[in-house]
Design a protein around this motif. Sequence first.
Motif, PDB file in Angstrom:
ATOM      1  N   SER A 303       0.865  -1.184   0.000  1.00 15.97           N
ATOM      2  CA  SER A 303       0.000   0.000   0.000  1.00 15.97           C
ATOM      3  C   SER A 303       0.895   1.224   0.000  1.00 15.97           C
ATOM      4  O   SER A 303       2.123   1.118   0.082  1.00 15.97           O
ATOM      5  N   ARG A 304       0.287   2.386  -0.122  1.00 14.36           N
ATOM      6  CA  ARG A 304       1.059   3.636  -0.144  1.00 14.36           C
ATOM      7  C   ARG A 304       1.836   3.775   1.165  1.00 14.36           C
ATOM      8  O   ARG A 304       1.270   3.655   2.251  1.00 14.36           O
ATOM      9  N   GLY A 305       3.153   3.978   1.060  1.00  7.58           N
ATOM     10  CA  GLY A 305       3.971   4.176   2.258  1.00  7.58           C
ATOM     11  C   GLY A 305       4.282   2.878   2.994  1.00  7.58           C
ATOM     12  O   GLY A 305       4.638   2.909   4.176  1.00  7.58           O
ATOM     13  N   TYR A 306       4.139   1.751   2.277  1.00  6.99           N
ATOM     14  CA  TYR A 306       4.444   0.457   2.912  1.00  6.99           C
ATOM     15  C   TYR A 306       5.935   0.395   3.225  1.00  6.99           C
ATOM     16  O   TYR A 306       6.772   0.524   2.345  1.00  6.99           O
ATOM     17  N   ASP A 307       6.278   0.214   4.510  1.00  6.44           N
ATOM     18  CA  ASP A 307       7.686   0.223   4.914  1.00  6.44           C
ATOM     19  C   ASP A 307       7.993  -0.992   5.774  1.00  6.44           C
ATOM     20  O   ASP A 307       7.182  -1.911   5.888  1.00  6.44           O
ATOM     21  N   GLU A 308       9.168  -0.981   6.384  1.00  7.13           N
ATOM     22  CA  GLU A 308       9.600  -2.154   7.154  1.00  7.13           C
ATOM     23  C   GLU A 308       8.686  -2.421   8.339  1.00  7.13           C
ATOM     24  O   GLU A 308       8.440  -3.577   8.699  1.00  7.13           O
ATOM     25  N   THR A 309       8.160  -1.363   8.940  1.00  4.59           N
ATOM     26  CA  THR A 309       7.234  -1.549  10.077  1.00  4.59           C
ATOM     27  C   THR A 309       5.995  -2.308   9.625  1.00  4.59           C
ATOM     28  O   THR A 309       5.557  -3.265  10.289  1.00  4.59           O
ATOM     29  N   ALA A 310       5.429  -1.899   8.477  1.00  5.67           N
ATOM     30  CA  ALA A 310       4.237  -2.578   7.942  1.00  5.67           C
ATOM     31  C   ALA A 310       4.573  -4.018   7.568  1.00  5.67           C
ATOM     32  O   ALA A 310       3.763  -4.941   7.777  1.00  5.67           O
ATOM     33  N   PHE A 311       5.777  -4.223   7.028  1.00  2.58           N
ATOM     34  CA  PHE A 311       6.210  -5.572   6.654  1.00  2.58           C
ATOM     35  C   PHE A 311       6.315  -6.463   7.897  1.00  2.58           C
ATOM     36  O   PHE A 311       5.888  -7.618   7.888  1.00  2.58           O
ATOM     37  N   ARG A 312       6.861  -5.910   8.950  1.00  2.00           N
ATOM     38  CA  ARG A 312       6.973  -6.678  10.200  1.00  2.00           C
ATOM     39  C   ARG A 312       5.587  -7.049  10.739  1.00  2.00           C
ATOM     40  O   ARG A 312       5.387  -8.153  11.253  1.00  2.00           O
ATOM     41  N   GLU A 313       4.628  -6.123  10.614  1.00  2.00           N
ATOM     42  CA  GLU A 313       3.264  -6.427  11.072  1.00  2.00           C
ATOM     43  C   GLU A 313       2.686  -7.591  10.269  1.00  2.00           C
ATOM     44  O   GLU A 313       2.025  -8.475  10.823  1.00  2.00           O
ATOM     45  N   ASP A 314       2.929  -7.588   8.948  1.00  2.00           N
ATOM     46  CA  ASP A 314       2.453  -8.698   8.113  1.00  2.00           C
ATOM     47  C   ASP A 314       3.129 -10.009   8.502  1.00  2.00           C
ATOM     48  O   ASP A 314       2.502 -11.075   8.494  1.00  2.00           O
ATOM     49  N   LEU A 315       4.422  -9.921   8.830  1.00  8.40           N
ATOM     50  CA  LEU A 315       5.149 -11.136   9.240  1.00  8.40           C
ATOM     51  C   LEU A 315       4.614 -11.681  10.559  1.00  8.40           C
ATOM     52  O   LEU A 315       4.601 -12.900  10.775  1.00  8.40           O
ATOM     53  N   SER A 990       2.828  12.872  -5.909  1.00  9.05           N
ATOM     54  CA  SER A 990       1.715  13.507  -5.212  1.00  9.05           C
ATOM     55  C   SER A 990       1.305  12.681  -3.995  1.00  9.05           C
ATOM     56  O   SER A 990       1.164  11.458  -4.091  1.00  9.05           O
ATOM     57  N   PRO A 991       1.092  13.327  -2.839  1.00  8.69           N
ATOM     58  CA  PRO A 991       0.777  12.553  -1.627  1.00  8.69           C
ATOM     59  C   PRO A 991      -0.606  11.907  -1.673  1.00  8.69           C
ATOM     60  O   PRO A 991      -0.839  10.929  -0.990  1.00  8.69           O
ATOM     61  N   PHE A 993      -2.230  10.693  -4.523  1.00 10.73           N
ATOM     62  CA  PHE A 993      -2.547  10.097  -5.827  1.00 10.73           C
ATOM     63  C   PHE A 993      -3.438   8.859  -5.687  1.00 10.73           C
ATOM     64  O   PHE A 993      -4.267   8.579  -6.541  1.00 10.73           O
ATOM     65  N   LEU A 994      -3.288   8.122  -4.569  1.00 10.08           N
ATOM     66  CA  LEU A 994      -4.099   6.910  -4.400  1.00 10.08           C
ATOM     67  C   LEU A 994      -5.573   7.255  -4.258  1.00 10.08           C
ATOM     68  O   LEU A 994      -6.437   6.577  -4.813  1.00 10.08           O
ATOM     69  N   LYS A 995      -5.859   8.319  -3.526  1.00 12.76           N
ATOM     70  CA  LYS A 995      -7.250   8.732  -3.328  1.00 12.76           C
ATOM     71  C   LYS A 995      -7.858   9.157  -4.660  1.00 12.76           C
ATOM     72  O   LYS A 995      -8.984   8.779  -5.001  1.00 12.76           O
ATOM     73  N   GLN A 996      -7.089   9.929  -5.418  1.00 12.28           N
ATOM     74  CA  GLN A 996      -7.586  10.386  -6.725  1.00 12.28           C
ATOM     75  C   GLN A 996      -7.812   9.202  -7.666  1.00 12.28           C
ATOM     76  O   GLN A 996      -8.810   9.142  -8.389  1.00 12.28           O
ATOM     77  N   LEU A 997      -6.862   8.261  -7.652  1.00  7.74           N
ATOM     78  CA  LEU A 997      -6.965   7.079  -8.514  1.00  7.74           C
ATOM     79  C   LEU A 997      -8.188   6.247  -8.123  1.00  7.74           C
ATOM     80  O   LEU A 997      -8.923   5.755  -8.990  1.00  7.74           O
ATOM     81  N   GLU A 998      -8.410   6.115  -6.838  1.00 14.52           N
ATOM     82  CA  GLU A 998      -9.559   5.343  -6.348  1.00 14.52           C
ATOM     83  C   GLU A 998     -10.870   5.924  -6.868  1.00 14.52           C
ATOM     84  O   GLU A 998     -11.748   5.200  -7.350  1.00 14.52           O
ATOM     85  N   LEU A 999     -11.000   7.254  -6.800  1.00 14.32           N
ATOM     86  CA  LEU A 999     -12.227   7.907  -7.281  1.00 14.32           C
ATOM     87  C   LEU A 999     -12.402   7.717  -8.790  1.00 14.32           C
ATOM     88  O   LEU A 999     -13.505   7.494  -9.286  1.00 14.32           O
ATOM     89  N   ALA A1000     -11.280   7.812  -9.520  1.00 12.73           N
ATOM     90  CA  ALA A1000     -11.345   7.634 -10.978  1.00 12.73           C
ATOM     91  C   ALA A1000     -11.797   6.218 -11.339  1.00 12.73           C
ATOM     92  O   ALA A1000     -12.616   6.026 -12.239  1.00 12.73           O
ATOM     93  N   ILE A1001     -11.265   5.222 -10.628  1.00 13.48           N
ATOM     94  CA  ILE A1001     -11.638   3.820 -10.899  1.00 13.48           C
ATOM     95  C   ILE A1001     -13.119   3.616 -10.588  1.00 13.48           C
ATOM     96  O   ILE A1001     -13.852   2.972 -11.333  1.00 13.48           O
ATOM     97  N   LYS A1479      13.733  17.517  -5.968  1.00  9.94           N
ATOM     98  CA  LYS A1479      12.528  16.785  -6.369  1.00  9.94           C
ATOM     99  C   LYS A1479      11.292  17.411  -5.704  1.00  9.94           C
ATOM    100  O   LYS A1479      10.233  17.522  -6.320  1.00  9.94           O
ATOM    101  N   GLU A1480      11.456  17.787  -4.426  1.00  4.60           N
ATOM    102  CA  GLU A1480      10.365  18.460  -3.723  1.00  4.60           C
ATOM    103  C   GLU A1480      10.043  19.800  -4.386  1.00  4.60           C
ATOM    104  O   GLU A1480       8.891  20.189  -4.516  1.00  4.60           O
ATOM    105  N   LEU A1481      11.104  20.505  -4.778  1.00  4.95           N
ATOM    106  CA  LEU A1481      10.911  21.790  -5.460  1.00  4.95           C
ATOM    107  C   LEU A1481      10.158  21.582  -6.771  1.00  4.95           C
ATOM    108  O   LEU A1481       9.264  22.356  -7.126  1.00  4.95           O
ATOM    109  N   GLU A1482      10.517  20.511  -7.491  1.00  6.15           N
ATOM    110  CA  GLU A1482       9.841  20.212  -8.761  1.00  6.15           C
ATOM    111  C   GLU A1482       8.347  19.981  -8.534  1.00  6.15           C
ATOM    112  O   GLU A1482       7.503  20.490  -9.275  1.00  6.15           O
ATOM    113  N   LYS A1483       8.017  19.240  -7.469  1.00  4.73           N
ATOM    114  CA  LYS A1483       6.610  18.999  -7.144  1.00  4.73           C
ATOM    115  C   LYS A1483       5.901  20.314  -6.837  1.00  4.73           C
ATOM    116  O   LYS A1483       4.776  20.547  -7.279  1.00  4.73           O
TER     117      LYS A1483
END
Length: 1858
Positions: A303-315, A990-991, A993-1001, A1479-1483
């Motif tokens: 999922s968006r922002g899936y990191d080692e903490t989330a991976f450990r929870e799944d494990l 974009s922070p 983008f998942l919400k926007q994509l969900e609405l489009a789908i 990259k942040e400046l570009e955004k």
Amino acid sequence: QVDTYGTQQPIALLKLLLEKGGMYDRGKELYYKYLRDLSYVAAMGKAGGGRNEVDPRFLSLFSVFNMTFPAQESLLKIYNSILHGHTIPFSEEIQGCVTKVTTSTLELYKNIVNDLPPTPSKFHYIFNLRDLSRVYQGICTSTPERFPKLENFIRLWRNECLRVFHDRLIDQKDKTIVQVLIQKLVEENFPKIEEFVSRDPCLFGDYRTALQESEPRLYEDVQDFDAAKALFQEILEEYNEDHTAMNLVLFEDALDHLTRIHRIIRMDHGHSLLVGVGGSGKQSLTKLASFSAGCDVFEIALSRGYDETAFREDLKVLYNKLGIENKKTVFLFTDSHVAEEGFLELINNMLTSGMVPALFADDEKEGIIGSMRDEASKNGFGPAKESIWQYFVSKCRDNLHIVLAMSPVGDQLRVRCRNFPGMVNNTVIDWFMPWPEQALFAVATSFLGENQMIPEEHVDQVVGHIVFAHQSVGKYSELFAQKLRRNNYVTPKNYLDFINSYNSLLEKKDQEILKMCERLDGGLQKLSEATEQLNELNKKLAVAVTEKTEACRTLLNDITIKTQTATEKKELASAKATEIEEQNKVWKINSTMEKKDAEESLAEAMPALEAARLALQDLDKSDVTEIRSFAKPPKAVQTICECILVMKGYREISWKTAKAMMSEGNFLKSLMEMDVDGIGSNQIRTVKGFLKVLGVGLPEMKGISTAGHGMMKFVEAVMGYCEVAREIKPKREKARLLLKADYDVARLERNYHQSKRELDKINKELAALSEELNALGLKYEQVDRWIVDLFYDRTNLVEYFYSSEHCKHCTYDQQIVPGFQRCLFQAIAEQRQLQEEAEIMERRLRAADKLISGLGSENVRWNIELQELKERRVRLLGDCLISSAFLSYEGAFSWEFRNSMVYEDWVKNVAQRKIPLSDPFRLESLLTDEVEISKWGSEGLPPDELSIQNGILTTRASRFPLCIDPQEQALSWIRKKEEKNNLKESSFNSPDFLKQLELAIKYGFPFLFKDVDEYIDPVIDNVLEKDVKGGQGREFVVLGDKEVDYDSNFKLYLTSKLSNPRYSPAVFGKAMIINYTVTLKGLEDQLLSVIVKFERKELEEQRERLIQETSENKKLLKDLEDSLLRELATSKGNMLDNTELIETLDETKSKATEVTEKLAMAAKTSADIDKLRDGYRPAARRGAILFFVLSEMAVINNMYQFSLASFLGVFDFSLRKSLPDSILHKRLKNIIDTLTHNIYNYACTGLFEKHKLLFSFQMTIKLEQDQGHTAQEELDFFYKGNIALEKSRQAPFFRKKPHDWIPDQGWQDIVELARILPDVYQSLPDDVQRQEEAWKNWYDHDTPEIIPIPGKYKEGVSDFHKLCLLRCFRIDRVIRAITNYVITKVGELYVQPPIISFESIYEQSSPVSPIVFILSPGSDPASDLMKLAERSGFGGNRLKFLAMGQGQEKVALQLLETAIARGQWLMLQNCHLLVKWLKELEKALERIQKPHPDFRLWLTTESIPEFPIGILQRSLKVVTEPPNGLKLNLRNTYHKITATMLGECPHPAYRSLVFVLSFFHAVVQERRKYGKIGWNISYDFNESDHTVCMDILKTYLIKAHELGDEKIPWGSLKYLIGEVMYGGRAIDNFDRPSAHYLHGGLVQWYIRIFARDIKMINLYSRIPEDEGNKDSYVELIEGLPLTNTPEVFGLHPNAEIGYYTQAARNIWENLVDLQPQTGDSGGGISRDDFINNVAKDIQNKIPALFELDKIHREFGGTVSPTSVVLLQELERWNKLIERMAKSLVELQRALAGEVGMSNELDDLAKALFNGQIPTIWRKLAPDTLKSLGNWMEHFKKRFDQYTFWVVEGEPAVMWLSG
């Protein structure tokens, strides 16, 4: 990992810990922490094979033990014992072979280790004791029941060896080695059973009873693929019932892998590493194998922002399942799951120990221990927490099977396996090879075999072509990578997509053609019916005329008699009428007044009521539907609806009832027909009460609702009517009473009126009859003329009727009238019937005539079209085959490759296989049409063939498109195309983008991901792969951790600005990668439109309108024909009676004719417009060439990024600024000149000085190439010279150098030049040899580039050929020659870069495009910007500065936000210090919507490769660097000196001294380019030095002027300027006197030198008098020569030789980089083969290393100083040749595909191809300017000198440069 400085940082930290007993705490205080009472045990592998050497100082801190591999005897004992124990229950025959089996296994292991060593591409060829143990683990799963005989047991041994050693091998060659080794061992040890044992396939498993839980599962030989397929097919069906269905084709290769994976999962602690490109089936096969092994499958969901903490929870979830729920589970982990590399550290721990350290927190651990205590106790574990935890861990480990599915592409897997060795050591590896041909055939046959649309005789050929196409794309992909360095991957996913696309396309197109055929067939059938009906009508008509004429005569008789009766009745009625009239006078007088009063009152109310009813007619259903759709309507609307409910008499008054009332089909009609007289007083009262409460007038109601307004108007009108009706009711009643009182009179009146009405009726009927008969008579005039005469003579007819005796027997009161009516009605009925039949016939005749004449042409055309469609339907078989291959494979390729594949290979193959195919075949004709292409063009898609193909791929491919779009053409087209469909845009940055994509789908909107880089967030994988789940009723897709409802209208687009992104095979399988990179032709067409729109706006508008109209007309024509055919097909009954159809046909035909004429006219007009437009094409062509020259500069420096949008801005500006002219060719010349110069100025603003001449030359060459004046081979020679390593020893090209003064390389170049330009220089070597004196004089001349070439070459040699010749003789003059060449070809303007003007920069800037200053040493644009801000009114608080550095990120973004809102200028300095933040400046810049118009963003940065392309492309780039050359430098200085500044000092010498100071400033800067000759150290003399010196000069001269001192204070000025300002920078002892000398003797020395250079008497004669203004000095500067000799700068004339030689080499190096790196070299071999040959050639020339120890010993104890030099040189020499040998071996492996092509190896290959010395060798060799070929000769001579010195002793003469 070793860093840049050779340090291994983790090792360095451990070294500190072991040496000092602690380490620093990285908090703010940096406390040193000591770790006490610890012992350290470490382990490591041997260095090599990817492992780095460990710091020996670190190793010295340990007691090191070398663990040797066990001896053969030990291994034999260990494994023999294991097998002896296992075979006790087996037969004696098997027990007796145990030792042989173990010996064979060890022998096999030893041979494999020797024959298959690990290499970079075979990094996993690491064999150890674990592998031996795995072989025996597999053998120990055998049972006596299943392996009763020796041959069964030995076959099992072979299987286990193959599974452990053979399955990991990556090519057939290695596999064959292992197979041969096993075969040999079986033949040697078990010759009798060799045939049985070696039989293939070798499939072992225990899945025979997988679905019978009660049956034991025994490991056995499955025998063959058929048996395995039957078993797995049954298992697959069972799997599909309970899980998401998988449509797998179990071909042999799939069964092989399936059996292998199943075997691994069934093993204790069995883990697997599956390696194969995306789409190979790794995951599907794992899921099926896990199901058959009785295991659940566990996967993580990113999922968006899936990191080692989330991976450990799944494990944690996984381990609870394994330990507490006791479920055997396969953990499927793919490379797309590696969101962070740290995940693999946890996986590595799971593989090695079965548990992740510190996974559970203490409280969670306590909970697990508590729940497991009883179970652990039952299994014999103690009550201690450690014991219970160990039980939990061991249980988890027993239930866990990890399957890693990874891709082998690139170096990623190799690096991961090196960093996490458990991935190789603790898994059984199964390497998925590309699908074999058998698999491809099996899959295609499986999917196509049952397709009814493919004739049986063609199935095999179609399948054969599908396999051929798939394999051909693989070959083209290799060629694509070689020629253009672009990747394209062909995976099984593409193959399956190809097959599915073919099936769906074939079905779709077949249905389309079938429908068209049916409609055409229906139309033709109806036409045929119409023809038959016309023939029948003609026959019937002849009979009907005769019969009906007779009937008319009879009818006329009857009418005559009955007319007489009617006349008598009329006379009687008239007499009665007179009597009645007299009697009625009395009551008429009484009632008249009452009636009049009532009628007047009623007349007032009636218009309002009628107007209200008319208002109701204006409403339509949609207005009412709008009101009805309200869940809660506006109050006013609801009240009016309730009023209507009351008026209509409804009992329940509510909104629900009102909605029901309005939903009735005839609601509006019922209102218009309402009986308003029947509305009661209670109803009126209620309605009035509602209206009173309403409080809204008609105008306000109109604003609330249209329908509400109409209904309110109606209600008010009805109420008004009811009011009037209530008032006149008594008057009506009174009139009624009067009538009742005089009843008899009324009765008489009624009789009178009745009689009168009857008479009127009779008269009317007679008149109608006359008219009907008259019409009938006209129709049948040719049959009986007298009928017509009789019908026309109405008087005779009536008289005849009156005189008739026909009705005299009837009495007046009883029979006369009814009898008369009956007779008359009968006559009329017969007459009507006759008339109707005649009309029907006439109408049918007319209809048939229209139908047949109108569709006569269509009849022929439709017949032809129908036949064509039937043939086309047959040809669909081949057309769809090629088209679906195009849609599946072609996206990433360039136009040339696509064309070659489709129209040369595939079409030819289909024709050879005799599969029906259109001839000629065109992709566009099947996959799109002209209407759609026109529509795309109007939306902004370029009209060239590549773009149309890209449009097809974007809209028709089965996968979502990912567009490689550096010029953003796809982006703009998609935006316009989907604008009306509510397109949503976002990016992965974009922070939300998942919400926007969900609405489009969910709501079916199109969605665009822009600026995609090489990483595509795996969270959208399910969407990208269209992995839609669910079924009827609800479809959804899993997005991250959510189920999102899927709308079938949803479309996803992705675009990338990267010009050549390196996507993985997985991405190629998931998305349709489409190459939208603009082509020269495509851009030319776009620019042509821009020019014509500007020059001939009406013409371009007409063209665009024409395109639009043509598109609409073609669509209309198609729709009309479709409509016509539909009408014909759906018409019921007799077609000739269908008036609507006939009218539609008539209308359609006229429209179609009109449209066809319009299209023909449009085609002619379009041709005329194109002819006119083509007149402007040369300017468009020039623009396209210039853009490509501009965009290619990014190869030289990453900062040189230019977008198409910014180029179009300059293009448009050039059109506006160019001089107008009525004559086209003159106007074109003006446009071309202005455009070229503006592009040159635009480019030079953002280029470093060293690249400006390069740009000018590249631009000139491209223009010359476009004219066909320069060949690529000639260019290659000019850039590279003769790059052959072995100079040709064969005639005719071998020539010994005739004269010593010719350079060695120069002579080789002369020979090569004669070879490649025989028409010009064939005799050049002979001419040079014969005419030595002439050539020597030319060679020795100071400026050979401007004097004539000796001999016959004075004339007839082109300018470029002169450049080639100059290269051979005088490299140092090439730069000057290039300058002259540019001046000759395009003009002097193009070697004089523009002066950087900040005002001009500001004018070109905009709020949305930042200005990027690319810094050079000594430049500081901040001061100039401050001056500009002051001048522009942005001084003080409106200009913000921020120097970037750590911690400034948030501050910068806050300042940016404020500046955007308030219209400030913001300058962010030194952005290169925070590359990641950019990259942040570009955004932030992307998010700018409506900035303040005054806002500007100014950035300063050094040139860095990581600078974001997005910012660079949208920005205006400015390089602040002193210009190259004295004239340009002075011009730049005087541009910044204003007339005001020159007038600030009144001293008469001030202006002259400012000029001399500027001259001096230019000199000290220009000397820098001469390297060590100019200044020993390159100093950053900059503009601030000149500015301060001007201030010093001004101060001292003002003071002298005020004191009246005529003497200039030379002493003070010389010291402050020469010693302090300029001399102060000079830190070298030799540079300080130079600066002082230059300035000290400035006046006298410069008089002499400058005069000598510009051929003038003295300097002062050229400096204007003291009163001279700025323009005088500028004029003087413009008169200076463009180039100067070194003498002007106080240097020897020869000083420029080194500078110009190096400059020429630099420009050649850059020009080589700009050349296309194609796969073909001059010799007709591929680029890779050429490089490989060069590498082998050099490798053969590398000598052995010098044995330094031996040489040292030979020198003995006394080593002379020269011997020390020798030893040092030899040490360096050994390092060089070691590096050369190693890199060449690696390069050859990389070219063979054995190792990945790293950046270092890529640079090496590039250097060898271009004949240059590779950078990695140059670092270890003495500095040189030689080419590779000359350097290798130098290399050989060095080796000869060192060898002579070592063997013979110190040479008498030392060759110092060697």
